[in-house]
Design a protein around this motif. Structure first.
Motif, short mmCIF file in Angstrom:
data_model
loop_
_atom_site.label_atom_id
_atom_site.label_comp_id
_atom_site.label_asym_id
_atom_site.label_seq_id
_atom_site.Cartn_x
_atom_site.Cartn_y
_atom_site.Cartn_z
N VAL A 96 -29.45 1.13 -4.23
CA VAL A 96 -29.43 2.23 -3.27
C VAL A 96 -29.19 1.64 -1.89
CG1 VAL A 96 -30.71 4.16 -2.25
CG2 VAL A 96 -31.05 3.59 -4.68
N GLU A 97 -28.15 2.15 -1.21
CA GLU A 97 -27.79 1.70 0.12
C GLU A 97 -27.75 2.91 1.06
OE1 GLU A 97 -24.11 -1.10 -0.49
OE2 GLU A 97 -24.23 0.40 -2.10
N VAL A 98 -28.01 2.68 2.32
CA VAL A 98 -27.80 3.69 3.35
C VAL A 98 -26.85 3.07 4.35
CG1 VAL A 98 -28.86 5.03 5.20
CG2 VAL A 98 -30.05 4.78 3.03
N ILE A 99 -25.75 3.79 4.64
CA ILE A 99 -24.75 3.25 5.58
C ILE A 99 -24.48 4.25 6.70
CG2 ILE A 99 -23.66 1.94 3.71
CD1 ILE A 99 -21.20 3.88 4.19
N GLU A 100 -23.99 3.70 7.80
CA GLU A 100 -23.51 4.52 8.92
C GLU A 100 -22.21 3.91 9.42
OE1 GLU A 100 -26.27 6.14 11.83
OE2 GLU A 100 -27.90 5.18 10.72
N PHE A 101 -21.24 4.78 9.68
CA PHE A 101 -19.96 4.33 10.22
C PHE A 101 -20.07 4.13 11.72
CE2 PHE A 101 -18.72 6.60 6.36
CZ PHE A 101 -17.88 5.66 5.77
N GLU A 102 -19.37 3.12 12.21
CA GLU A 102 -19.23 2.94 13.65
C GLU A 102 -18.04 3.80 14.07
OE1 GLU A 102 -18.90 -1.15 14.79
OE2 GLU A 102 -20.75 -1.69 13.73
N SER A 103 -18.32 4.89 14.78
CA SER A 103 -17.25 5.80 15.18
C SER A 103 -17.70 6.62 16.37
CB SER A 103 -16.90 6.74 14.02
OG SER A 103 -15.87 7.63 14.40
N ASP A 104 -16.75 6.89 17.27
CA ASP A 104 -17.02 7.78 18.40
C ASP A 104 -16.87 9.24 17.99
OD1 ASP A 104 -17.48 5.63 20.10
OD2 ASP A 104 -15.37 5.49 20.69
N ASP A 105 -16.31 9.49 16.81
CA ASP A 105 -16.08 10.84 16.32
C ASP A 105 -17.35 11.37 15.66
OD1 ASP A 105 -15.31 13.16 14.96
OD2 ASP A 105 -13.35 12.33 14.38
N PRO A 106 -17.94 12.44 16.18
CA PRO A 106 -19.17 12.98 15.59
C PRO A 106 -19.01 13.45 14.14
CG PRO A 106 -18.35 14.43 17.34
CD PRO A 106 -17.50 13.20 17.35
N ALA A 107 -17.78 13.66 13.69
CA ALA A 107 -17.55 14.08 12.30
C ALA A 107 -17.90 12.96 11.30
CB ALA A 107 -16.09 14.50 12.12
N PHE A 108 -18.04 11.72 11.81
CA PHE A 108 -18.38 10.59 10.94
C PHE A 108 -19.80 10.09 11.20
CE2 PHE A 108 -13.71 10.34 11.36
CZ PHE A 108 -13.39 10.61 10.04
N ALA A 109 -20.56 10.81 12.01
CA ALA A 109 -21.91 10.39 12.39
C ALA A 109 -22.92 10.66 11.28
CB ALA A 109 -22.35 11.11 13.67
N GLY A 110 -24.01 9.93 11.32
CA GLY A 110 -25.11 10.15 10.39
C GLY A 110 -25.12 9.16 9.26
#
Length: 155
Positions: A91-105
């Protein structure tokens, strides 16, 4: 009102033992070989395969016309290993590095390994998928990564 996040899932029977597949899930050199979907390559920037251990990696698009989540040609993400059950579950939890809020969380990725007559049924379930990731593209990417994992572990 809270936006509902979706879950995307893919499964595949792989002709390899759960032990072999589990090793491929927690070995950084193996991960660079199988995890990026077709049309991408991976760079591991950090990788600590233990519960609570962190990782950071980049998927670089091979096609110059692609547009990544982080930059024109890359998706960079970081995460942590939440649970490691040898030969059964990652089980992994990941977050993208992005300025676009559509990829946040945070997106939770659960990989389960179920032995089936000497082979292994592998299921990848991505929970709380950011809305910026198209469902069709994501399912295709999961299927591509599973095909890569099969090719890597079956040989």
């Amino acid at each position: 009102m809270t936006e509902l996040r979706r879950t995307d899932t893919g499964s595949r029977l792989i002709k390899a033992s759960a032990e072999t597949i589990y090793r491929a899930l927690v070995d950084p050199e193996a991960v660079t070989s199988w995890r990026p979907p077709q049309g991408m390559r991976a760079e591991i920037l950090a990788f600590e395969p233990r519960e609570g251990g962190t990782f950071r990696m980049a998927f670089i698009y091979e096609d110059a016309g692609s547009h990544g989540k982080t930059s024109d040609n890359a998706d960079v993400f970081e995460g942590r290993f939440v649970e490691l059950v040898p030969n059964r579950r990652v089980v992994e939890v990941i977050e993208f590095e992005s300025d676009d809020p559509a990829f946040a969380g945070a997106m939770r990725i659960v990989t389960t390994l179920e032995p089936v007559a000497g082979d292994t049924w592998v299921t990848v379930s991505c929970e709380d998928v950011p809305p910026g990731i198209s469902e069709d593209d994501h399912r295709e990417g999961i299927a591509s990564s599973l095909a890569n994992l099969a090719a890597f572990t079956e040989s």
